[in-house]
Design a protein around this motif. Structure first.
Motif, PDB file in Angstrom:
ATOM      1  N   LEU A 256       0.822  -1.206   0.000  1.00  0.00           N
ATOM      2  CA  LEU A 256       0.000   0.000   0.000  1.00  0.00           C
ATOM      3  C   LEU A 256       0.859   1.261   0.000  1.00  0.00           C
ATOM      4  CD1 LEU A 256      -3.060   0.609   0.068  1.00  0.00           C
ATOM      5  CD2 LEU A 256      -2.846   0.868   2.551  1.00  0.00           C
ATOM      6  N   ASN A 257       2.013   1.188   0.690  1.00  0.00           N
ATOM      7  CA  ASN A 257       2.914   2.341   0.774  1.00  0.00           C
ATOM      8  C   ASN A 257       3.981   2.339  -0.318  1.00  0.00           C
ATOM      9  OD1 ASN A 257       2.465   3.992   3.492  1.00  0.00           O
ATOM     10  ND2 ASN A 257       1.988   1.837   3.898  1.00  0.00           N
ATOM     11  N   LYS A 258       3.830   1.419  -1.288  1.00  0.00           N
ATOM     12  CA  LYS A 258       4.701   1.369  -2.472  1.00  0.00           C
ATOM     13  C   LYS A 258       6.173   1.224  -2.097  1.00  0.00           C
ATOM     14  CE  LYS A 258       1.389   4.034  -5.182  1.00  0.00           C
ATOM     15  NZ  LYS A 258       1.113   5.221  -5.985  1.00  0.00           N
ATOM     16  N   ILE A 259       6.434   0.284  -1.182  1.00  0.00           N
ATOM     17  CA  ILE A 259       7.805  -0.016  -0.786  1.00  0.00           C
ATOM     18  C   ILE A 259       8.431  -0.898  -1.855  1.00  0.00           C
ATOM     19  CG2 ILE A 259       9.265  -1.051   0.978  1.00  0.00           C
ATOM     20  CD1 ILE A 259       7.792   1.426   1.937  1.00  0.00           C
ATOM     21  N   ARG A 260       9.582  -0.508  -2.375  1.00  0.00           N
ATOM     22  CA  ARG A 260      10.214  -1.245  -3.455  1.00  0.00           C
ATOM     23  C   ARG A 260      11.619  -1.728  -3.118  1.00  0.00           C
ATOM     24  NH1 ARG A 260       5.785  -1.411  -4.705  1.00  0.00           N
ATOM     25  NH2 ARG A 260       4.698  -0.704  -6.594  1.00  0.00           N
ATOM     26  N   THR A 261      12.348  -1.025  -2.262  1.00  0.00           N
ATOM     27  CA  THR A 261      13.736  -1.380  -1.977  1.00  0.00           C
ATOM     28  C   THR A 261      13.884  -1.821  -0.521  1.00  0.00           C
ATOM     29  OG1 THR A 261      14.377   0.857  -1.284  1.00  0.00           O
ATOM     30  CG2 THR A 261      14.482   0.341  -3.654  1.00  0.00           C
ATOM     31  N   MET A 262      15.001  -2.478  -0.253  1.00  0.00           N
ATOM     32  CA  MET A 262      15.251  -2.943   1.104  1.00  0.00           C
ATOM     33  C   MET A 262      15.454  -1.779   2.063  1.00  0.00           C
ATOM     34  SD  MET A 262      18.029  -5.763   2.446  1.00  0.00           S
ATOM     35  CE  MET A 262      17.266  -7.021   1.418  1.00  0.00           C
ATOM     36  N   GLU A 263      16.077  -0.694   1.595  1.00  0.00           N
ATOM     37  CA  GLU A 263      16.268   0.478   2.452  1.00  0.00           C
ATOM     38  C   GLU A 263      14.916   1.075   2.852  1.00  0.00           C
ATOM     39  OE1 GLU A 263      17.786  -0.085  -0.399  1.00  0.00           O
ATOM     40  OE2 GLU A 263      19.817  -0.535   0.353  1.00  0.00           O
ATOM     41  N   GLN A 264      14.004   1.175   1.900  1.00  0.00           N
ATOM     42  CA  GLN A 264      12.669   1.690   2.209  1.00  0.00           C
ATOM     43  C   GLN A 264      11.925   0.749   3.159  1.00  0.00           C
ATOM     44  OE1 GLN A 264      10.991   1.947  -1.722  1.00  0.00           O
ATOM     45  NE2 GLN A 264      11.707   4.061  -2.056  1.00  0.00           N
ATOM     46  N   ALA A 265      12.081  -0.556   2.935  1.00  0.00           N
ATOM     47  CA  ALA A 265      11.392  -1.535   3.776  1.00  0.00           C
ATOM     48  C   ALA A 265      11.883  -1.465   5.214  1.00  0.00           C
ATOM     49  CB  ALA A 265      11.601  -2.940   3.213  1.00  0.00           C
ATOM     50  N   ASN A 266      13.195  -1.369   5.415  1.00  0.00           N
ATOM     51  CA  ASN A 266      13.731  -1.291   6.775  1.00  0.00           C
ATOM     52  C   ASN A 266      13.331   0.018   7.458  1.00  0.00           C
ATOM     53  OD1 ASN A 266      15.074  -3.792   7.140  1.00  0.00           O
ATOM     54  ND2 ASN A 266      16.748  -3.098   5.829  1.00  0.00           N
ATOM     55  N   GLU A 267      13.349   1.089   6.711  1.00  0.00           N
ATOM     56  CA  GLU A 267      12.945   2.380   7.278  1.00  0.00           C
ATOM     57  C   GLU A 267      11.481   2.345   7.710  1.00  0.00           C
ATOM     58  OE1 GLU A 267      13.269   6.417   8.425  1.00  0.00           O
ATOM     59  OE2 GLU A 267      14.815   4.934   7.887  1.00  0.00           O
ATOM     60  N   TYR A 268      10.620   1.804   6.874  1.00  0.00           N
ATOM     61  CA  TYR A 268       9.191   1.724   7.204  1.00  0.00           C
ATOM     62  C   TYR A 268       8.952   0.776   8.380  1.00  0.00           C
ATOM     63  CZ  TYR A 268       4.214   0.776   6.756  1.00  0.00           C
ATOM     64  OH  TYR A 268       2.883   0.634   7.021  1.00  0.00           O
ATOM     65  N   LEU A 269       9.645  -0.362   8.387  1.00  0.00           N
ATOM     66  CA  LEU A 269       9.467  -1.347   9.445  1.00  0.00           C
ATOM     67  C   LEU A 269       9.846  -0.776  10.811  1.00  0.00           C
ATOM     68  CD1 LEU A 269       9.011  -4.386  10.284  1.00  0.00           C
ATOM     69  CD2 LEU A 269      11.478  -4.687   9.901  1.00  0.00           C
ATOM     70  N   LYS A 270      10.986  -0.075  10.872  1.00  0.00           N
ATOM     71  CA  LYS A 270      11.515   0.375  12.163  1.00  0.00           C
ATOM     72  C   LYS A 270      10.874   1.662  12.666  1.00  0.00           C
ATOM     73  CE  LYS A 270      16.085  -1.698  11.361  1.00  0.00           C
ATOM     74  NZ  LYS A 270      17.528  -1.426  11.237  1.00  0.00           N
ATOM     75  N   THR A 271      10.494   2.539  11.775  1.00  0.00           N
ATOM     76  CA  THR A 271      10.002   3.852  12.206  1.00  0.00           C
ATOM     77  C   THR A 271       8.489   3.994  12.177  1.00  0.00           C
ATOM     78  OG1 THR A 271      10.222   4.748   9.970  1.00  0.00           O
ATOM     79  CG2 THR A 271      12.137   4.937  11.434  1.00  0.00           C
ATOM     80  N   VAL A 272       7.816   3.148  11.409  1.00  0.00           N
ATOM     81  CA  VAL A 272       6.365   3.294  11.273  1.00  0.00           C
ATOM     82  C   VAL A 272       5.621   2.062  11.770  1.00  0.00           C
ATOM     83  CG1 VAL A 272       4.453   3.716   9.678  1.00  0.00           C
ATOM     84  CG2 VAL A 272       6.659   4.849   9.310  1.00  0.00           C
ATOM     85  N   TYR A 273       5.872   0.919  11.128  1.00  0.00           N
ATOM     86  CA  TYR A 273       5.017  -0.239  11.388  1.00  0.00           C
ATOM     87  C   TYR A 273       5.160  -0.790  12.811  1.00  0.00           C
ATOM     88  CZ  TYR A 273       2.749  -4.729  10.975  1.00  0.00           C
ATOM     89  OH  TYR A 273       1.918  -5.799  11.190  1.00  0.00           O
TER      90      TYR A 273
END
Length: 374
Positions: A256-273
């Motif tokens: 839904l948040n259009k995560i495409r790269t591992m850097e984006q995934a880690n940032e979203y996982l740690k700071t948001v989800y």
């Protein structure tokens, strides 16, 4: 010997070796102090044989005579071979033979007169009580899945057994030693030193393939933590259920948040989800509000501990062998260090630094001479 017996044996051995306190052992085994003392006494007197119950192998007092067993089996072969269990048991009762149903069924099984079930019933499994304090037991594992961008990566996560809080998590290309060391380093940096890490028997944790040694186990021992191995996936069900939840929810959220790269995934996982969606929803209040995390000892530096350490012995000509290459010590020394050990620390794959007596030491590659072609 079942998985519970193996866990009791492992915990008691660590208590005897002063690697676990009695309070921690009582909490892990969910036994009283009196029972733990009895375990320790029996372990000192009998060794690992203490786990074997005294009645194991003994014939019960109510065991029936072998002659009766042979008589019943002969009657079933010759007379009641086509009767069902209940019907045959009624006929035997009419002849003056009183048997328990399960005894009769087992005797019939031995001579092949009872059809075996196509599938065995599952063994009963009982829910294990949570640890009473946060930081007492941490479960950690890796999950390979198509987490984002429809490509397979590995999510390594650590969950607190007492609270179900995800205390550390990050995406990696694979479940490697470097990845596990980074997760544990991040966890200790934020929370402090926990007591016990509960993991499966993978080689990176010191399982059967590594014969008990691993870089992860060595690093935890240096900070005062221990590793205990789960003997089945169900034993570490909390981390397994976490991955089921994340594969259901996190994958959809990242799409839904259009995560495409591992850097984006880690940032979203740690700071948001994790801090705003998962942990507030799934974390629970521990029985004891006082956490078991402890501050890192002052003499310990995480960068020097949570890395891969290897050792090489210095040759007489002040060279060492590493990765099929020879390196010469480049520092000017006032004395020979022949036959001494050089420590090689690797923070990342392909990056390493040599240390002697706790201090960095420079080395240079000795280039091989090319053979002349005639």
């Amino acid at each position: 010997m079942g998985s519970q017996d193996l866990l009791v044996l492992e915990v008691i051995a660590k208590v005897e070796a002063n690697k676990l306190t009695r309070f921690e052992a009582e909490t892990l085994l969910q036994v009283s102090g009196r029972t733990l003392r009895r375990y320790l006494t029996n372990y000192r007197e009998e060794g690992i044989a203490f786990i074997r119950h005294g009645n194991r192998g003994r014939a019960p007092k109510n065991k029936l005579a072998p002659e009766l067993k042979r008589r019943v089996q002969n009657v079933m072969r010759e007379k009641y071979f086509d009767f069902n269990m209940v019907h045959a048991l009624e006929k035997l009762h009419e002849e003056g033979i009183d048997l328990k149903r399960e005894t009769f069924r087992s005797w019939c099984h031995e001579i092949g007169l009872v059809k075996r079930a196509k599938k065995r019933r599952a063994k009963p499994r009982y829910k294990r009580t949570r640890m009473s304090q946060s930081g007492l037991l941490i479960q950690m594992d890796g999950s390979h899945h198509r987490w984002f961008d429809n490509r397979e990566t590995c999510l390594i996560a650590a969950i607190d057994d007492a609270t179900s809080e995800v205390v550390a998590a990050e995406f990696f290309e694979g479940e490697t030693t470097f990845a596990c060391l980074k997760i544990l380093k991040d966890l200790i940096t934020v929370k402090g030193v926990f007591k016990i890490l509960y993991v499966d028997k993978a080689g990176i944790y010191g399982g059967i393939k590594r014969q008990g040694f691993s870089q992860v186990g060595r690093a935890l021992e240096e900070v005062g933590a221990q590793i205990i191995f789960a003997h089945s996936p169900e034993a570490k069900g909390r981390i397994e259920r976490l991955f089921q939840t994340l594969q259901d929810r996190l994958v959809a959220e990242m799409r839904l948040n259009k995560i495409r790269t591992m850097e984006q995934a880690n940032e979203y996982l740690k700071t948001v989800y994790l801090p705003h969606q998962h942990n507030p929803r799934y974390s629970v209040r521990p029985h004891d509000l006082k956490p078991a995390y402890q501050a890192l000892p002052a003499h310990c530096k995480l960068e020097e501990i949570f890395c891969i350490k290897e050792y090489r012995v210095v040759n007489r000509d002040h060279t060492i062998s590493l990765g099929g290459e020879k390196y010469m010590i480049a520092d000017q020394l006032k004395f020979s260090i022949y036959n001494q050990r050089i420590e090689i620390r690797s923070q990342k794959p392909g990056q390493w630094q040599c240390y002697f007596a706790g201090r960095p030491i420079r080395v240079k590659l000795i280039e091989k001479l090319k053979k002349m072609i005639a």
